[in-house]
Enzyme design. Structure first.
Site: not given
Ligand SMILES: [Zn+2]
Length: 854
Positions: A126, A258, A294-295
């Site tokens: 990404e 991150g 989050h991931e």
């Protein structure tokens, strides 16, 4: 290697130019023959022309690839290499494209595509890294299933999805879920796993693994628990279940971001997953829990439903940040999480919105998409979703989300699709609300009040200052949560959400016995700057009485800012009434320690600079620093007799547990210790340093000592103890600069860039040093200009190694127009020096040009 296109002017991409790709990608098969300097990638991709295609051009992205061969249906073809990829004449029926390319992972220091980190192969695709692996339509709206074969002698070789076979020197993987190329991942190296398992609500057993370098096995347990909690929470709150047999996380030392949500194979910056009480602080634990969540949450909001194009990045990021904030609020303390988020929003997003880099959450143009992984897209994108939820209510929010998952699963979507599900689920017209996605800048809301004959009127006027390319702004929908208190402190009207839709609008409240005290923008219900004439005694009243915890903190924070601003502008002494209020609060053991720690944490110096700027003053960094020092010293003296008792009362005994309660107490204890160290010559901090059995307390003691210039011995000892731990060493590097006085900060940072453990190739280490310099407000902006110069020199040096990290760190200069003409001239000269660098990357070129042109 470099991303630059030195001869051509950088290309600008526009949202309005979107066109779908003219071919379906039916399936992708990739074979990797791993070799550090010469990895061969064979691709076999089945394309089918779309009957209704607007554009039949067969263009595949590709950068920094050596093309060895290309075939269609088994016969060699000639591909034309063009800027950014290749073109080829292809049949008008379904065909098999095969290509073989060679790439050089060991030379890839940009950390995009396939690269090596400490001898381990890993990927970051990404946003547009897959085109550095092979030729492919590298755009998020092209989704396909991937089968991957990895050949090499690495003991562990992983890719997305489920394993389908392995033998001596090879491993095969298949991901049954169609995905865009940016979610592709491959990892190979000498890794060990920390295993776990999870049974989904429908009874499916999922194997979980956290893969790390040998020696780090002991730092995985917390991350594994966080993963299981995330999986459970997403089932309970959103009804979303995991969809593969296996979920892998890998920790990598050299990583630009991150972490990355690749399907079934998340790749994490080791700083965002490895944790142990001895090496990680409470703040690290909280952040790791949030990033793992989050991931994981991206599996649905990002992977199953992805973005049509990169302009829609906030579709997946805003929503996923919002979801991880909900998760943290549920796992820990809701008010504390909200306060922390608002502090971060004001520190990172408000300056972006008010400066030359301002852009809407959905930008309409970019040169380099990597430059738009910003606080505006992420954090403001999440705020926009929070406002939407507040406007439609909780039940409607989940109704709309269910419709979103039902309607768009497996698709690549837009902000329009997202808003449409809310319109369809609630019958509400969101055309004005949509302005939040297209207008940049932070709205200012001016509030005036009136009271007569039992009727209280609040009048709101909203306006948004011009931002680059957007001189005029239309009024937005602003949910304004308001409550009213009577002068004796009782709440006479509970929280009510007023909907602002016009430039100027009034709301009345009847039947009030006396003029109330308003509590406005409760829970920070919209990302705006509130302007209201009020008094310090009213702020102190709200600090004592408001029933909304966010606004209680906000009242204290506003009071702290007023006191500090008065000290800076008029040379005033610290306000005695405020010091008394603080003393009362900090000594009140009935109050939540985490809340007391937050109230005791002063607004940052950069926040004071921002406030002065918003009010039309030119901030003087040295004066802001001096005021902060005077204030803290005066507060320490005021609390002198209570500090030893408070220190003892807030010390957490027993084994370290990284939970919210313990963290709140330790945060307060750390604040008390830093005040105490100003008075006792560092005796208590030295004792704490010597006896600490966890990093939170060791680090707090070291920071207090270094700030007081009494930590030389402890700093040496810390280095000796931790020099082999990269993550702890990042703290050591950063702390020395963070604690340095304004006149020595740049020199300290410069010396640290000469340290044998400093490295340009490791983004964490570079950020530890240069990020700490930029974060030392008075040091970075010291009148000598040494801070600016040092950062510019290092950015120039880093650009040829890692353009992405360079470009992001350039943002340290974004507030430059706030300062006086001498500092502006110094910064301008440094920005021009960066821009004049030969072969400057597209990333850095765009960032610096934007800052200079505004
Ligand atoms: Zn994300």
């Amino acid at each position: 290697m470099n991303d630059a296109a030195p001869n051509a002017a950088p290309q600008t991409f526009y949202l309005k130019d979107y066109k779908p790709f003219g071919y379906e990608v039916e399936s992708v098969k990739l074979t990797f023959q791993l070799s550090p300097n010469a990895t061969k990638v064979h691709s076999a991709i089945r394309f089918t022309p779309k009957a209704d295609a607007e554009d039949n051009r067969f263009f595949l992205h590709g950068e920094q690839l050596s093309l060895i061969s290309a075939k269609i249906d088994g016969s060699p073809v000639t591909a034309r290499l063009v800027d950014g990829g290749l073109e080829c004449d292809v049949p008008r029926t379904s065909f098999l494209w095969e290509a073989e390319v060679e790439i050089d992972p060991a030379a890839n220091t940009a950390l995009e595509g396939l690269y090596m980190s400490n001898g381990m192969y890993c990927t970051q695709c990404e946003a547009e890294g897959f085109r550095k692996i092979t030729y492919y339509p590298d755009r998020p709206d092209v989704m396909s299933t991937f089968t991957v074969r990895i050949e090499g002698d690495e003991p562990v070789m992983l890719s997305n999805g489920n394993p389908t076979g392995a033998g001596e020197g090879w491993a095969e993987w298949h991901d049954p879920w169609p995905k865009p190329a940016y979610l592709f991942a491959l990892v190979a190296g000498d890794l060990v796993n920390h295993p776990g398992s999870f049974t989904t609500k429908s009874g499916k057993d999922v194997e979980l693994n956290i893969w790390v370098r040998p020696g780090d096995e002991g730092k995985c347990a917390f991350g594994m628990e966080a993963l299981k909690k995330s999986m459970k929470w997403d089932e309970d709150v959103y009804g979303l279940e995991y969809d593969l047999d296996l979920f892998n996380i890998v920790a990598v030392d050299d990583f630009n971001m991150g972490a990355m949500e690749n399907k079934g194979l998340n790749i994490f910056n080791s700083s965002c997953v490895l944790a142990s009480p001895e090496t990680s602080t409470d703040a690290n634990f909280e952040r790791i829990e949030a990033i793992i969540a989050h991931e994981y949450f991206h599996n649905w909001t990002g992977n199953r439903i992805t973005c049509r194009d990169w302009f829609q990045l906030c579709l997946k990021e805003g929503l996923t940040v919002f979801r991880d904030a909900q998760f943290t609020a549920d796992m820990r303390s809701e008010p504390v999480k909200r306060i922390e988020d608002v502090i971060a929003l004001r520190a990172r997003q408000f300056p972006e919105d008010g400066g030359p880099l301002a852009h809407p959450p959905r930008p309409e143009e970019f040169q380099e998409i990597n430059n738009f992984y910003t606080a505006t897209v992420y954090e403001k994108g999440a705020e926009v979703i929070g406002m939407l939820k507040r406007l439609v209510g909780d039940d409607n929010y989940y109704k709309a989300l269910n419709l979103y998952f039902e309607r768009h699963d497996g698709q690549a979507c837009t902000i329009e699709d997202w808003l449409k599900v809310f319109e369809d689920a609630t019958g509400r017209d969101l055309s004005q609300f949509k302005l939040w996605y297209s207008q940049a800048g932070t709205p200012r809301v001016k509030v005036t009040e009136d009271y007569a004959d039992g009727t209280y009127t609040l009048t709101f006027e909203q306006s948004t200052p011009p931002t680059p390319g957007q001189p005029e702004k239309a009024p937005r929908v602003i949910p304004m949560a308001v409550g009213l208190l009577s002068p004796n402190g009782d709440e006479v009207r509970g929280t009510q959400v007023l909907e602002l839709t016009e430039a100027k609008q009034s709301f009345t409240f009847d039947g009030l016995a006396s003029k109330p005290v308003p509590s406005i923008l409760r829970e920070f219900s919209a990302p705006v700057i509130l302007e209201r004439e009020t008094t310090n005694s009213e702020r102190a009243f709200l600090l004592a009485h408001d029933t909304d915890p966010f606004n209680r903190w906000e009242a204290g924070n506003a009071l702290a800012k007023e006191v500090r601003v008065a000290m800076v502008l008029d040379g005033a002494a610290p306000d005695a009434a405020y010091l008394d209020a603080l003393e009362k609060l900090v000594r009140d053991d009935e109050q939540d320690p985490a809340f007391r720690a937050l109230v005791l944490s002063p607004p940052s110096q950069s926040d004071i600079a921002q406030t002065l700027h918003e009010r039309g003053h030119t901030p003087d960094p040295q004066k802001i620093y001096d005021a902060a020092e005077t204030f803290t010293q005066t507060l320490a003296q005021q609390l002198e007799t209570s500090l030893p008792r408070l220190y003892a009362a807030t010390t957490v005994e027993g084994p370290y547990v990284p939970d919210a309660d313990g963290a709140g107490k330790r945060a307060l204890n750390g604040r008390i210790l830093s005040l105490l160290t100003r008075l006792d010559g560092g005796e208590q901090a030295a004792r704490q340093y010597a006896s600490a059995d966890n990093m939170t307390q060791q680090y707090a003691a070291l920071a207090a000592l270094m700030k007081a210039e009494k930590g030389e011995a402890q700093s040496k000892a810390f280095f000796e103890q931790w020099q082999d731990d990269r993550l702890v060493m990042d703290k050591w590097f950063a702390l020395q600069i963070a604690c340095a006085a304004p006149e020595t900060a740049a020199a300290t940072a410069k010396e640290l860039t000469q340290h044998p453990l400093f490295s340009m190739k490791n983004p964490n280490r570079f950020r530890a040093v240069m990020g700490a310099l930029a974060g030392n407000h008075a040091g970075f902006h010291h009148a000598s200009g040494a801070g600016y110069q040092l950062l510019a020199e290092n950015l120039i040096a880093l650009d040829s190694v890692n353009p992405q990290t360079t470009a992001r760190m350039c943002a340290a200069f974004q507030t430059w127009k706030r300062y006086d003409s001498k500092r502006q001239a110094q910064i301008q000269a440094e920005l021009e020096r960066i821009l004049a660098t030969s072969d400057l990357s597209r990333d850095t070129h765009e960032m610096v040009s934007r800052m200079l042109s505004a």
